[in-house]
Design a protein around this motif. Structure first.
Motif, short mmCIF file in Angstrom:
data_model
loop_
_atom_site.label_atom_id
_atom_site.label_comp_id
_atom_site.label_asym_id
_atom_site.label_seq_id
_atom_site.Cartn_x
_atom_site.Cartn_y
_atom_site.Cartn_z
N VAL A 143 29.93 52.10 42.95
CA VAL A 143 29.44 50.73 42.83
C VAL A 143 30.51 49.82 43.40
CG1 VAL A 143 28.61 48.92 41.28
CG2 VAL A 143 28.10 51.33 40.78
N CYS A 144 30.21 49.18 44.52
CA CYS A 144 31.19 48.34 45.21
C CYS A 144 30.98 46.88 44.81
CB CYS A 144 31.06 48.49 46.72
SG CYS A 144 31.33 50.17 47.31
N GLY A 145 31.92 46.36 44.05
CA GLY A 145 31.82 45.01 43.53
C GLY A 145 31.95 45.03 42.03
N SER A 146 33.04 44.48 41.50
CA SER A 146 33.31 44.56 40.06
C SER A 146 32.95 43.29 39.31
CB SER A 146 34.78 44.91 39.82
OG SER A 146 35.64 43.99 40.50
N GLY A 147 32.09 42.45 39.92
CA GLY A 147 31.57 41.30 39.20
C GLY A 147 30.57 41.76 38.14
N LEU A 148 29.93 40.81 37.48
CA LEU A 148 29.05 41.18 36.36
C LEU A 148 27.83 41.98 36.82
CD1 LEU A 148 29.25 37.95 34.18
CD2 LEU A 148 30.66 40.02 34.11
N ALA A 153 25.22 47.29 36.52
CA ALA A 153 24.65 48.43 37.23
C ALA A 153 25.41 49.71 36.92
CB ALA A 153 24.66 48.16 38.73
N ALA A 154 26.75 49.65 36.93
CA ALA A 154 27.56 50.84 36.65
C ALA A 154 27.31 51.37 35.25
CB ALA A 154 29.04 50.50 36.85
N ALA A 155 27.24 50.47 34.27
CA ALA A 155 27.00 50.89 32.88
C ALA A 155 25.61 51.49 32.73
CB ALA A 155 27.18 49.70 31.94
N GLU A 156 24.62 50.87 33.35
CA GLU A 156 23.24 51.35 33.24
C GLU A 156 23.11 52.76 33.84
OE1 GLU A 156 19.75 50.33 31.41
OE2 GLU A 156 21.20 48.76 31.89
N ILE A 157 23.70 52.94 35.01
CA ILE A 157 23.62 54.25 35.68
C ILE A 157 24.35 55.31 34.86
CG2 ILE A 157 24.31 55.54 37.73
CD1 ILE A 157 23.94 52.90 39.32
N ALA A 158 25.54 54.97 34.37
CA ALA A 158 26.33 55.95 33.61
C ALA A 158 25.64 56.35 32.32
CB ALA A 158 27.71 55.37 33.32
N GLU A 159 24.98 55.40 31.66
CA GLU A 159 24.28 55.72 30.41
C GLU A 159 23.04 56.56 30.68
OE1 GLU A 159 23.32 52.87 26.86
OE2 GLU A 159 21.59 52.87 28.20
N GLU A 173 39.51 42.83 37.99
CA GLU A 173 39.19 43.61 36.81
C GLU A 173 37.77 43.30 36.35
OE1 GLU A 173 40.73 45.80 34.78
OE2 GLU A 173 42.58 45.96 35.94
N PRO A 174 36.98 44.30 35.95
CA PRO A 174 35.65 44.02 35.40
C PRO A 174 35.75 43.08 34.20
CG PRO A 174 35.93 46.37 35.78
CD PRO A 174 37.28 45.74 35.96
N GLY A 175 34.89 42.08 34.19
CA GLY A 175 34.92 41.13 33.08
C GLY A 175 36.11 40.19 33.10
N ALA A 176 36.66 39.94 34.28
CA ALA A 176 37.86 39.10 34.39
C ALA A 176 37.61 37.68 33.90
CB ALA A 176 38.34 39.08 35.83
N SER A 177 36.37 37.21 33.94
CA SER A 177 36.07 35.83 33.53
C SER A 177 35.80 35.71 32.03
CB SER A 177 34.85 35.32 34.29
OG SER A 177 33.70 36.11 34.00
N LEU A 178 35.81 36.82 31.32
CA LEU A 178 35.50 36.82 29.89
C LEU A 178 36.74 36.56 29.05
CD1 LEU A 178 33.17 39.97 29.77
CD2 LEU A 178 32.53 37.59 30.20
N VAL A 197 37.06 53.07 36.66
CA VAL A 197 37.27 51.74 37.21
C VAL A 197 38.47 51.76 38.16
CG1 VAL A 197 37.84 49.34 36.69
CG2 VAL A 197 36.29 50.61 35.19
N ARG A 198 38.25 51.24 39.37
CA ARG A 198 39.33 51.06 40.34
C ARG A 198 39.38 49.59 40.71
NH1 ARG A 198 40.72 55.18 43.74
NH2 ARG A 198 42.30 53.66 44.40
N ALA A 199 40.24 48.84 40.03
CA ALA A 199 40.38 47.41 40.30
C ALA A 199 41.54 47.17 41.27
CB ALA A 199 40.60 46.65 39.01
N GLY A 200 41.51 46.02 41.92
CA GLY A 200 42.56 45.68 42.85
C GLY A 200 42.46 46.42 44.17
N VAL A 201 41.25 46.88 44.52
CA VAL A 201 41.06 47.61 45.78
C VAL A 201 40.10 46.84 46.67
CG1 VAL A 201 41.50 49.83 44.69
CG2 VAL A 201 39.15 49.00 44.89
#
Length: 377
Positions: A143-148, A153-159, A173-178, A197-201
């Motif tokens: 999943v390219c793009g760590s915004g909300l 999408a990543a959580a839904e697919i993994a579950e 970072e995922p959830g950086a605005s939270l 999670v691969r942040a900063g890439v």
């Protein structure tokens, strides 16, 4: 006769058409046309569910408009002649307008990185999401793009597919605005679901079986989902646009170059005291209300009021059994209060389910819509 054409039946465009029809119901000098590529209403808030094979409601725009007097036209808009005030459709029809509500939204920016358009899936429509669902099974999903959108999408697919390896790639970072509580919960749920999670890439290229990162690293991927940024249709360039292709509006949401045009939703560069609005259902629906109310005020010889909006919350689903809801200040900054777990699941589902019945209520009680432009203020 004043011909009002609304282009796009997303959250903002549908809201504008419903309010226009309800408030102009007793007028015989207004004709309203709503144009959309499909009769089906796309619940963008649920596309990550469709992408995992879940069945969502089949909502039809013509059914919603029944009895309103709005003419629904199914077709792709292929061009706009701002001087002649016409919109060209894919069947070569020209729709003339006296007033236009531009609500064609935005799509995933697959043109930003080589190979993304050819090899990556998107969540731009129910059809696109279904294509992704058909590819899920075994292997690695990047999943390219760590915004909300990417997080959901990543959580839904993994579950839904615990045997899949899901990798979430992004510059932040995922959830950086939270706030801290919501961010901590989001991180814990992604870890529990097995999302790597691969942040900063930075993704610089998408291949049929991998994504390439800056500095030469390659991440193998059976399937790629692109959620990294959006772009506006080049049709918007019929009017004055900003550096991202969005229609520049005045304080009442009118195009600064063509004041007979109102721009709403993701395709509009709407400036507020706290900055430019970012595209969400939360802000899009109020722009639709405001455009409709303001347009009708103008037809009555009145001056349209300024649009004012403040954010209220950021609900994020983390599969079907977990979620976070970050309550915010009007400028989008996180407040201290947040919901997590089952209460957040209930809240997020309530938000996701709200638009369609809201349209139905506003058909009968359109004055309720007058509170919407203030948003979270």
């Amino acid at each position: 006769m004043t011909r009002i054409v609304v282009l796009g039946a997303g959250y903002a465009g549908t809201m504008a058409a419903v309010i226009l029809a309800a408030r102009a119901k007793r007028r015989d000098d207004v004709r309203i046309t709503l144009v959309n590529a499909s009769e089906r209403f796309t619940e963008r808030l649920r596309l990550h569910q469709t992408a995992t094979g879940q069945v969502t409601a089949d909502l039809r725009v013509p059914d919603l408009l029944e009895g309103t007097g709005v003419e629904f036209v199914s077709g792709w808009v292929t061009g706009i002649d701002a001087d002649a005030r016409t919109a060209r459709l894919d069947d070569r029809r020209d729709l003339p307008y006296d007033r236009l509500v531009y609500a064609l939204g935005a799509v995933a920016d697959t043109a930003a990185v080589p190979g993304a358009a050819e090899h990556a899936h998107t969540l731009d429509s129910a059809h696109d999401a279904a294509l992704l669902a058909a590819r899920l099974g075994t292997g690695v999903v990047a999943v390219c793009g760590s915004g909300l959108t990417g997080v959901e999408a990543a959580a839904e697919i993994a579950e839904r597919y615990p045997d899949l390896e899901v990798v979430l790639l992004g510059g932040q970072e995922p959830g950086a605005s939270l706030g801290p509580k919501a961010k901590s919960h989001l991180d814990a749920v992604l870890a529990r679901l097995g999302v790597r999670v691969r942040a900063g890439v930075e993704v610089v290229k998408v291949l049929p079986d991998a994504v390439e990162l800056a500095h030469g690293e390659s991440v193998p991927a059976t399937v790629v989902l692109w959620t990294g940024g959006v772009r506006v249709s080049p049709l918007a360039a019929a009017f004055e646009v900003d550096e991202r292709g969005r229609i520049v509006t005045d304080t009442a949401l009118r195009s600064v170059s063509h004041p007979e045009v109102y721009a709403v939703g993701d395709a509009a560069a709407v400036r507020q005291w706290h900055g430019l609005l970012h595209g969400t259902c939360q802000s899009g629906m109020p722009t639709g209300v405001h455009a409709a109310v303001s347009l009708l005020r103008e037809l009555e010889g009145k001056r349209p009021k300024d649009f004012r909006f403040g954010y209220y919350h950021a609900p994020v689903s983390l599969g079907r059994h977990d979620a976070v809801v970050q309550f915010t200040r009007p400028d989008g900054a996180p407040r201290r209060f947040a919901l997590t777990g089952r209460p957040a699941v209930w809240y997020k589902e309530t938000v996701s389910a709200a638009p369609w019945p809201t349209y139905g209520r506003l058909k009968r009680f359109p004055r309720v819509g007058s509170i919407w432009p203030r948003g979270g203020r």
